[in-house]
Design a protein around this motif. Structure first.
Motif, PDB file in Angstrom:
ATOM      1  N   SER A 191       0.831  -1.202   0.000  1.00  0.00           N
ATOM      2  CA  SER A 191       0.000   0.000   0.000  1.00  0.00           C
ATOM      3  C   SER A 191       0.869   1.256   0.000  1.00  0.00           C
ATOM      4  CB  SER A 191      -0.908   0.010   1.237  1.00  0.00           C
ATOM      5  OG  SER A 191      -0.144   0.216   2.416  1.00  0.00           O
ATOM      6  N   PHE A 192       0.271   2.361  -0.431  1.00  0.00           N
ATOM      7  CA  PHE A 192       0.973   3.644  -0.384  1.00  0.00           C
ATOM      8  C   PHE A 192       1.377   3.989   1.040  1.00  0.00           C
ATOM      9  CE2 PHE A 192      -1.683   4.449  -4.270  1.00  0.00           C
ATOM     10  CZ  PHE A 192      -0.627   4.595  -5.162  1.00  0.00           C
ATOM     11  N   ASP A 193       0.459   3.760   1.987  1.00  0.00           N
ATOM     12  CA  ASP A 193       0.735   4.129   3.374  1.00  0.00           C
ATOM     13  C   ASP A 193       1.905   3.337   3.940  1.00  0.00           C
ATOM     14  OD1 ASP A 193      -1.257   6.034   3.406  1.00  0.00           O
ATOM     15  OD2 ASP A 193      -2.774   4.683   4.229  1.00  0.00           O
ATOM     16  N   GLU A 194       2.011   2.062   3.575  1.00  0.00           N
ATOM     17  CA  GLU A 194       3.132   1.266   4.074  1.00  0.00           C
ATOM     18  C   GLU A 194       4.446   1.726   3.461  1.00  0.00           C
ATOM     19  OE1 GLU A 194       4.485  -3.373   4.872  1.00  0.00           O
ATOM     20  OE2 GLU A 194       2.610  -2.948   3.819  1.00  0.00           O
ATOM     21  N   VAL A 195       4.414   2.102   2.194  1.00  0.00           N
ATOM     22  CA  VAL A 195       5.624   2.640   1.555  1.00  0.00           C
ATOM     23  C   VAL A 195       6.107   3.876   2.300  1.00  0.00           C
ATOM     24  CG1 VAL A 195       6.481   3.816  -0.510  1.00  0.00           C
ATOM     25  CG2 VAL A 195       5.185   1.695  -0.731  1.00  0.00           C
ATOM     26  N   LEU A 196       5.173   4.765   2.661  1.00  0.00           N
ATOM     27  CA  LEU A 196       5.550   5.980   3.380  1.00  0.00           C
ATOM     28  C   LEU A 196       5.991   5.672   4.807  1.00  0.00           C
ATOM     29  CD1 LEU A 196       2.693   8.361   2.153  1.00  0.00           C
ATOM     30  CD2 LEU A 196       5.116   8.521   1.569  1.00  0.00           C
ATOM     31  N   ALA A 197       5.246   4.806   5.494  1.00  0.00           N
ATOM     32  CA  ALA A 197       5.559   4.510   6.894  1.00  0.00           C
ATOM     33  C   ALA A 197       6.897   3.808   7.043  1.00  0.00           C
ATOM     34  CB  ALA A 197       4.440   3.664   7.506  1.00  0.00           C
ATOM     35  N   ARG A 198       7.226   2.925   6.086  1.00  0.00           N
ATOM     36  CA  ARG A 198       8.456   2.143   6.189  1.00  0.00           C
ATOM     37  C   ARG A 198       9.589   2.710   5.332  1.00  0.00           C
ATOM     38  NH1 ARG A 198       7.558  -4.200   6.302  1.00  0.00           N
ATOM     39  NH2 ARG A 198       9.669  -3.903   7.106  1.00  0.00           N
ATOM     40  N   ASN A 199       9.324   3.842   4.671  1.00  0.00           N
ATOM     41  CA  ASN A 199      10.343   4.508   3.855  1.00  0.00           C
ATOM     42  C   ASN A 199      10.991   3.512   2.887  1.00  0.00           C
ATOM     43  OD1 ASN A 199      11.920   6.668   2.977  1.00  0.00           O
ATOM     44  ND2 ASN A 199      13.524   6.295   4.500  1.00  0.00           N
ATOM     45  N   LEU A 200      10.162   2.906   2.051  1.00  0.00           N
ATOM     46  CA  LEU A 200      10.612   1.805   1.198  1.00  0.00           C
ATOM     47  C   LEU A 200      11.309   2.234  -0.084  1.00  0.00           C
ATOM     48  CD1 LEU A 200       7.650  -0.736   1.617  1.00  0.00           C
ATOM     49  CD2 LEU A 200       9.910  -0.771   2.685  1.00  0.00           C
ATOM     50  N   LYS A 201      11.560   3.514  -0.263  1.00  0.00           N
ATOM     51  CA  LYS A 201      12.408   4.010  -1.353  1.00  0.00           C
ATOM     52  C   LYS A 201      11.872   3.688  -2.747  1.00  0.00           C
ATOM     53  CE  LYS A 201      15.525   5.342   1.680  1.00  0.00           C
ATOM     54  NZ  LYS A 201      15.683   6.768   2.031  1.00  0.00           N
ATOM     55  N   VAL A 202      10.567   3.798  -2.923  1.00  0.00           N
ATOM     56  CA  VAL A 202       9.981   3.619  -4.256  1.00  0.00           C
ATOM     57  C   VAL A 202      10.141   4.917  -5.046  1.00  0.00           C
ATOM     58  CG1 VAL A 202       7.893   3.111  -5.550  1.00  0.00           C
ATOM     59  CG2 VAL A 202       8.335   1.938  -3.385  1.00  0.00           C
ATOM     60  N   MET A 203       9.560   5.983  -4.521  1.00  0.00           N
ATOM     61  CA  MET A 203       9.696   7.345  -5.035  1.00  0.00           C
ATOM     62  C   MET A 203       9.770   8.246  -3.810  1.00  0.00           C
ATOM     63  SD  MET A 203       6.701   7.275  -8.005  1.00  0.00           S
ATOM     64  CE  MET A 203       7.338   8.469  -9.177  1.00  0.00           C
ATOM     65  N   ASP A 204      10.031   9.521  -4.013  1.00  0.00           N
ATOM     66  CA  ASP A 204      10.073  10.385  -2.836  1.00  0.00           C
ATOM     67  C   ASP A 204       8.663  10.567  -2.272  1.00  0.00           C
ATOM     68  OD1 ASP A 204       8.748  12.742  -3.929  1.00  0.00           O
ATOM     69  OD2 ASP A 204      10.590  13.145  -5.029  1.00  0.00           O
ATOM     70  N   ALA A 205       8.592  11.045  -1.033  1.00  0.00           N
ATOM     71  CA  ALA A 205       7.329  11.083  -0.303  1.00  0.00           C
ATOM     72  C   ALA A 205       6.284  11.948  -0.999  1.00  0.00           C
ATOM     73  CB  ALA A 205       7.565  11.580   1.125  1.00  0.00           C
ATOM     74  N   SER A 206       6.698  13.057  -1.610  1.00  0.00           N
ATOM     75  CA  SER A 206       5.735  13.922  -2.298  1.00  0.00           C
ATOM     76  C   SER A 206       5.082  13.197  -3.467  1.00  0.00           C
ATOM     77  CB  SER A 206       6.436  15.192  -2.802  1.00  0.00           C
ATOM     78  OG  SER A 206       6.927  15.955  -1.731  1.00  0.00           O
ATOM     79  N   ALA A 207       5.891  12.440  -4.215  1.00  0.00           N
ATOM     80  CA  ALA A 207       5.359  11.697  -5.361  1.00  0.00           C
ATOM     81  C   ALA A 207       4.411  10.595  -4.909  1.00  0.00           C
ATOM     82  CB  ALA A 207       6.509  11.107  -6.174  1.00  0.00           C
ATOM     83  N   ILE A 208       4.781   9.876  -3.851  1.00  0.00           N
ATOM     84  CA  ILE A 208       3.918   8.810  -3.330  1.00  0.00           C
ATOM     85  C   ILE A 208       2.588   9.384  -2.860  1.00  0.00           C
ATOM     86  CG2 ILE A 208       3.635   7.128  -1.464  1.00  0.00           C
ATOM     87  CD1 ILE A 208       5.496   6.136  -3.604  1.00  0.00           C
ATOM     88  N   ALA A 209       2.644  10.510  -2.140  1.00  0.00           N
ATOM     89  CA  ALA A 209       1.408  11.126  -1.648  1.00  0.00           C
ATOM     90  C   ALA A 209       0.522  11.584  -2.802  1.00  0.00           C
ATOM     91  CB  ALA A 209       1.748  12.297  -0.727  1.00  0.00           C
ATOM     92  N   LEU A 210       1.122  12.134  -3.842  1.00  0.00           N
ATOM     93  CA  LEU A 210       0.350  12.593  -5.002  1.00  0.00           C
ATOM     94  C   LEU A 210      -0.300  11.418  -5.718  1.00  0.00           C
ATOM     95  CD1 LEU A 210      -0.497  14.985  -6.730  1.00  0.00           C
ATOM     96  CD2 LEU A 210       1.684  14.816  -7.948  1.00  0.00           C
ATOM     97  N   ALA A 211       0.426  10.318  -5.849  1.00  0.00           N
ATOM     98  CA  ALA A 211      -0.152   9.122  -6.472  1.00  0.00           C
ATOM     99  C   ALA A 211      -1.268   8.540  -5.605  1.00  0.00           C
ATOM    100  CB  ALA A 211       0.943   8.079  -6.705  1.00  0.00           C
ATOM    101  N   ARG A 212      -1.034   8.482  -4.299  1.00  0.00           N
ATOM    102  CA  ARG A 212      -2.055   7.950  -3.384  1.00  0.00           C
ATOM    103  C   ARG A 212      -3.328   8.777  -3.428  1.00  0.00           C
ATOM    104  NH1 ARG A 212      -0.710   8.998   2.677  1.00  0.00           N
ATOM    105  NH2 ARG A 212      -1.180  11.070   1.847  1.00  0.00           N
ATOM    106  N   ASP A 213      -3.180  10.096  -3.389  1.00  0.00           N
ATOM    107  CA  ASP A 213      -4.363  10.963  -3.337  1.00  0.00           C
ATOM    108  C   ASP A 213      -5.191  10.881  -4.612  1.00  0.00           C
ATOM    109  OD1 ASP A 213      -3.477  11.695  -0.866  1.00  0.00           O
ATOM    110  OD2 ASP A 213      -2.740  13.676  -1.457  1.00  0.00           O
ATOM    111  N   ASN A 214      -4.569  10.431  -5.707  1.00  0.00           N
ATOM    112  CA  ASN A 214      -5.286  10.313  -6.975  1.00  0.00           C
ATOM    113  C   ASN A 214      -5.483   8.858  -7.404  1.00  0.00           C
ATOM    114  OD1 ASN A 214      -5.567  13.247  -8.190  1.00  0.00           O
ATOM    115  ND2 ASN A 214      -3.555  13.141  -7.206  1.00  0.00           N
ATOM    116  N   ASN A 215      -5.218   7.934  -6.464  1.00  0.00           N
ATOM    117  CA  ASN A 215      -5.421   6.500  -6.703  1.00  0.00           C
ATOM    118  C   ASN A 215      -4.724   6.038  -7.983  1.00  0.00           C
ATOM    119  OD1 ASN A 215      -6.422   3.962  -5.983  1.00  0.00           O
ATOM    120  ND2 ASN A 215      -8.255   4.199  -7.248  1.00  0.00           N
ATOM    121  N   LEU A 216      -3.476   6.451  -8.139  1.00  0.00           N
ATOM    122  CA  LEU A 216      -2.688   6.124  -9.329  1.00  0.00           C
ATOM    123  C   LEU A 216      -1.667   5.049  -8.965  1.00  0.00           C
ATOM    124  CD1 LEU A 216      -1.957   6.891 -12.311  1.00  0.00           C
ATOM    125  CD2 LEU A 216      -0.299   8.504 -11.329  1.00  0.00           C
ATOM    126  N   PRO A 217      -1.833   3.817  -9.425  1.00  0.00           N
ATOM    127  CA  PRO A 217      -0.901   2.757  -9.041  1.00  0.00           C
ATOM    128  C   PRO A 217       0.497   2.977  -9.598  1.00  0.00           C
ATOM    129  CG  PRO A 217      -2.398   1.984 -10.756  1.00  0.00           C
ATOM    130  CD  PRO A 217      -2.895   3.341 -10.334  1.00  0.00           C
TER     131      PRO A 217
END
Length: 244
Positions: A191-217
């Motif tokens: 999940s997006f939230d787990e990526v942010l909570a565990r700092n899983l280094k997918v994309m930076d936090a701003s990008a993850i939040a923007l994708a999450r808020d727009n339900n963009l996988p």
């Protein structure tokens, strides 16, 4: 390719995000033309499936703003230099794609009319509808924002159905670096939230939040795997889905 063939793909419009380092090959710096050509061939294969493709390429193989800032350079200046590096990479990819017979446009967030088109959303959408690959360069045009954030922003503006993240040396998202830890666990879905909570280094936090808020996988795969990009569109291969 005939439109009747497109239902075999998972998505009709995607954004491919790759790092500048992906273009270096085995070199420590700059562009490795055979590697650029190989990636262009991967893009061409997906284009031939009838998929509309946007691209964002980082600039770290030439200059990285954060590193310049860390070495004493004023941050805004360093970030603008990093944006110019992404334009160089975009032009190299455009040349390689055209050599493979794919029409494309480099579209920049900073005006440089003799080199590329300025970013105008409706014009970019029209290019995609005409099956041209759109390579978005110069980030968002603003310092303090990464190309990850630019990728999430452009993907939303273009109504892409997914962000496809091509990584070097890893075939998905892991709980820790698999190149260092043999017991690293790969996620098939996270999940997006787990990526942010565990700092899983997918994309930076701003990008993850923007994708999450727009339900963009976000789908993460290895650029080192031949056919990996087209495999994702066919629902095959090894990858991690974030969100969705």
């Amino acid at each position: 390719m005939d439109k009747a063939d497109t239902p075999q793909t998972r998505f009709n419009r995607v954004l491919l995000k790759i790092s500048g380092e992906a273009l270096m090959g085995d070199q420590g710096y700059g562009l490795h033309p055979p590697t650029v050509s190989r990636i262009a061939e991967e893009v061409r294969a997906v284009h031939d499936m009838g998929v509309e493709i946007c691209m964002v390429i980082g600039g770290g193989n030439i200059f990285r703003g954060l590193q310049g800032s860390a070495q004493g350079m004023e941050r805004t200046t360093a970030d603008y230099m990093g944006m110019l590096a992404t334009v160089m990479n975009a032009l190299a990819m455009q040349s390689a794609l055209e050599a493979h017979g794919v029409f494309c446009r480099v579209i920049t967030a900073i005006r440089m009319d003799e080199v590329a088109e300025p970013y105008i959303r409706r014009r970019a959408v029209r290019h995609l509808e005409k099956k041209r690959v759109c390579i978005f360069a110069a980030g968002t045009g603003n310092p303090y924002f990464t190309t990850d954030t630019a990728a999430a922003l452009r993907a939303n503006e273009m109504a892409c159905e997914a962000i496809i993240m091509g990584k070097n040396g890893v075939d998905g998202v892991y709980d820790k670096d698999p190149r260092v830890h043999e017991d690293a666990k790969r996620y098939d879905k996270v999940s997006f939230d787990e990526v942010l909570a565990r700092n899983l280094k997918v994309m930076d936090a701003s990008a993850i939040a923007l994708a999450r808020d727009n339900n963009l996988p976000i789908i993460v795969f290895s650029l080192d795997e031949p056919g990996g990009f087209s495999g994702i569109l066919a629902g095959q291969g090894t990858f991690t889905t974030v969100g969705g």
